[in-house]
Scaffold this motif. Structure first.
Motif, short mmCIF file in Angstrom:
data_model
loop_
_atom_site.label_atom_id
_atom_site.label_comp_id
_atom_site.label_asym_id
_atom_site.label_seq_id
_atom_site.Cartn_x
_atom_site.Cartn_y
_atom_site.Cartn_z
N TYR A 28 0.83 -1.21 0.00
CA TYR A 28 0.00 0.00 0.00
C TYR A 28 0.87 1.26 0.00
O TYR A 28 0.54 2.26 -0.67
CB TYR A 28 -0.91 -0.02 1.22
CG TYR A 28 -1.98 1.05 1.23
CD1 TYR A 28 -3.23 0.82 0.66
CD2 TYR A 28 -1.75 2.29 1.83
CE1 TYR A 28 -4.21 1.80 0.68
CE2 TYR A 28 -2.72 3.27 1.86
CZ TYR A 28 -3.95 3.01 1.28
OH TYR A 28 -4.92 3.99 1.29
N LYS A 29 1.97 1.22 0.72
CA LYS A 29 2.85 2.38 0.83
C LYS A 29 3.52 2.73 -0.50
O LYS A 29 4.02 3.84 -0.67
CB LYS A 29 3.91 2.13 1.89
CG LYS A 29 3.40 2.19 3.32
CD LYS A 29 4.50 1.92 4.32
CE LYS A 29 4.00 2.01 5.75
NZ LYS A 29 5.07 1.70 6.73
N GLN A 30 3.53 1.79 -1.43
CA GLN A 30 4.17 2.03 -2.72
C GLN A 30 3.21 2.63 -3.74
O GLN A 30 3.59 2.89 -4.88
CB GLN A 30 4.73 0.72 -3.28
CG GLN A 30 5.82 0.10 -2.41
CD GLN A 30 6.42 -1.13 -3.04
OE1 GLN A 30 6.90 -1.10 -4.18
NE2 GLN A 30 6.42 -2.24 -2.31
N LEU A 31 1.98 2.86 -3.35
CA LEU A 31 0.95 3.34 -4.28
C LEU A 31 0.44 4.73 -3.89
O LEU A 31 0.47 5.11 -2.72
CB LEU A 31 -0.23 2.36 -4.30
CG LEU A 31 0.05 0.95 -4.79
CD1 LEU A 31 -1.16 0.06 -4.58
CD2 LEU A 31 0.45 0.96 -6.27
N GLN A 32 -0.02 5.45 -4.89
CA GLN A 32 -0.80 6.66 -4.67
C GLN A 32 -2.22 6.34 -5.16
O GLN A 32 -2.40 5.97 -6.32
CB GLN A 32 -0.24 7.85 -5.45
CG GLN A 32 1.11 8.34 -4.96
CD GLN A 32 2.25 7.50 -5.49
OE1 GLN A 32 2.22 7.08 -6.63
NE2 GLN A 32 3.25 7.25 -4.66
N ASP A 34 -6.54 7.39 -5.29
CA ASP A 34 -7.53 8.45 -5.11
C ASP A 34 -8.56 7.99 -4.06
O ASP A 34 -8.49 6.87 -3.54
CB ASP A 34 -8.19 8.84 -6.43
CG ASP A 34 -9.01 7.73 -7.07
OD1 ASP A 34 -9.34 6.74 -6.37
OD2 ASP A 34 -9.32 7.84 -8.26
N LYS A 38 -9.18 4.24 -2.43
CA LYS A 38 -8.98 4.01 -1.00
C LYS A 38 -10.22 3.37 -0.38
O LYS A 38 -10.12 2.44 0.43
CB LYS A 38 -8.66 5.33 -0.31
CG LYS A 38 -7.27 5.88 -0.63
CD LYS A 38 -7.05 7.23 0.02
CE LYS A 38 -5.68 7.79 -0.32
NZ LYS A 38 -5.46 9.15 0.25
N ARG A 61 2.95 -0.19 -11.80
CA ARG A 61 3.77 1.01 -11.57
C ARG A 61 5.23 0.74 -11.91
O ARG A 61 5.89 1.58 -12.53
CB ARG A 61 3.64 1.42 -10.09
CG ARG A 61 4.36 2.69 -9.73
CD ARG A 61 4.06 3.06 -8.29
NE ARG A 61 2.63 3.16 -8.06
CZ ARG A 61 1.89 4.20 -8.39
NH1 ARG A 61 2.46 5.25 -8.95
NH2 ARG A 61 0.61 4.22 -8.16
N ASP A 67 6.62 6.81 -10.34
CA ASP A 67 6.17 6.92 -8.96
C ASP A 67 4.95 7.84 -8.85
O ASP A 67 4.47 8.11 -7.75
CB ASP A 67 7.30 7.46 -8.07
CG ASP A 67 8.44 6.48 -7.93
OD1 ASP A 67 8.18 5.26 -7.90
OD2 ASP A 67 9.61 6.93 -7.86
N GLU A 68 4.50 8.31 -10.00
CA GLU A 68 3.36 9.22 -10.02
C GLU A 68 2.05 8.42 -9.92
O GLU A 68 2.02 7.20 -10.10
CB GLU A 68 3.36 10.05 -11.30
CG GLU A 68 4.60 10.92 -11.48
CD GLU A 68 4.77 11.92 -10.37
OE1 GLU A 68 3.77 12.51 -9.95
OE2 GLU A 68 5.91 12.10 -9.91
N TYR A 69 0.97 9.12 -9.66
CA TYR A 69 -0.34 8.49 -9.60
C TYR A 69 -0.72 7.93 -10.97
O TYR A 69 -0.56 8.59 -12.00
CB TYR A 69 -1.40 9.50 -9.15
CG TYR A 69 -2.81 8.97 -9.26
CD1 TYR A 69 -3.25 7.97 -8.40
CD2 TYR A 69 -3.68 9.45 -10.23
CE1 TYR A 69 -4.53 7.46 -8.49
CE2 TYR A 69 -4.98 8.96 -10.33
CZ TYR A 69 -5.39 7.96 -9.47
OH TYR A 69 -6.66 7.46 -9.57
#
Length: 212
Positions: A28-32, A34, A38, A61, A67-69
Motif C-alpha cells: 500500500y505504501k508504494q501506491l498513490q 484516489d 482508497k 507502476r 512513482d506518479e499516480y
C-alpha cells in the motif's frame, strides 16, 4: 521483492510477474490512490484479494517506471484501462503471483493460474469434446491449464462480457510443451477473430498471454 520474471513480447509489448511476499501495508505504501480507490481497498482489507489488487497495481507502476499516480479504471465489462497513459493493459493473479501485460500498439490479455489437479474435473465446462480429444494424457493437467489460460487470455483481450469459453472460444489442436503457442478463434454473433496465444509454464504456474 523485485519483479520475478519479465518478458518482452515485441517492441511495444511486455509482461511481468511479481511474487507477492510483502504485507498489504508494505504494498500500500508504494501506491498513490484516489479517494474512490482508497474506499474500494477498505472493502478488500485482510483478504487475499486485497493483496492481489495491491500487487497488480505495484507491478503496473514498476513496469511503467513511474512513482506518479496512475489512473487505472475498470470499464463496464470489467476490463482495466489507463485514463491518461497510452498503454493497453491486462491484469491477473493467482496465489503468490501478480501478472501484468502492457502494450502501446494493441489490446492484450494475460492469465496466470497455479496448476492444480482439480482442473480435470471442470474441463468439460470450458472445453468442447474435440478439444478434450487432443489433450496429451501424459501431461494432462498441464495441457488443460494451457487451454484454460489461453481461453481466459483471449477473453480478456476481447474485453466483452457474455462470452462462453466452450461455445465461443475454439482452440486448434496443439502438442504440449512447457512453452509454446497455439491458435484460437473467438466466434460470437457477427464477431470472428483469430488469435495466436503464447504460453509458458513458470514454476508450478501456467501463464497464457495474447496480443491482438
Amino acid at each position: 521483492m523485485a519483479i520475478a520474471y519479465r518478458q518482452q513480447v515485441d517492441d511495444d509489448t511486455e509482461f511481468a510477474l511479481w511474487r507477492i511476499e510483502e504485507t498489504a501495508e508494505e504494498l500500500y505504501k508504494q501506491l498513490q490512490l484516489d479517494d474512490a480507490e482508497k474506499a474500494f481497498t477498505k472493502q478488500l482489507s485482510k483478504s487475499k484479494r486485497y493483496l492481489h489488487w495491491l500487487g497488480t497495481r505495484v507491478l503496473l507502476r514498476k513496469m511503467l517506471r513511474t512513482d506518479e499516480y496512475i489512473d487505472c479504471k475498470i470499464d463496464a465489462h470489467g476490463k482495466p484501462y489507463l485514463v491518461s497513459l497510452p498503454y493497453h493493459i491486462s491484469l491477473s493473479h493467482s496465489f503468490d503471483y501478480a501478472a501484468v501485460m502492457i502494450s502501446k500498439s494493441g489490446q492484450v490479455g494475460i492469465d496466470i493460474e497455479q496448476i492444480k489437479e482439480k482442473v480435470e474435473r471442470i474441463a468439460h465446462k470450458f472445453m468442447r469434446p474435440e478439444e478434450q480429444a487432443f489433450i496429451d494424457q501424459q501431461h494432462k493437467i498441464d495441457h488443460l491449464y494451457v487451454c484454460w489460460c489461453a481461453k481466459e487470455s483471449v477473453y480478456k483481450c476481447y474485453g466483452q462480457k457474455e462470452v462462453s469459453f466452450a461455445d465461443n472460444i475454439f482452440l486448434q489442436p496443439f502438442d504440449y510443451a512447457n512453452e509454446g503457442a497455439l491458435q484460437a478463434t473467438l466466434d460470437k454473433d457477427t464477431i470472428n477473430f483469430n488469435f495466436t496465444v503464447n504460453y509458458l509454464k513458470y514454476e508450478d504456474y501456467m501463464i497464457g498471454y495474447v496480443k491482438a
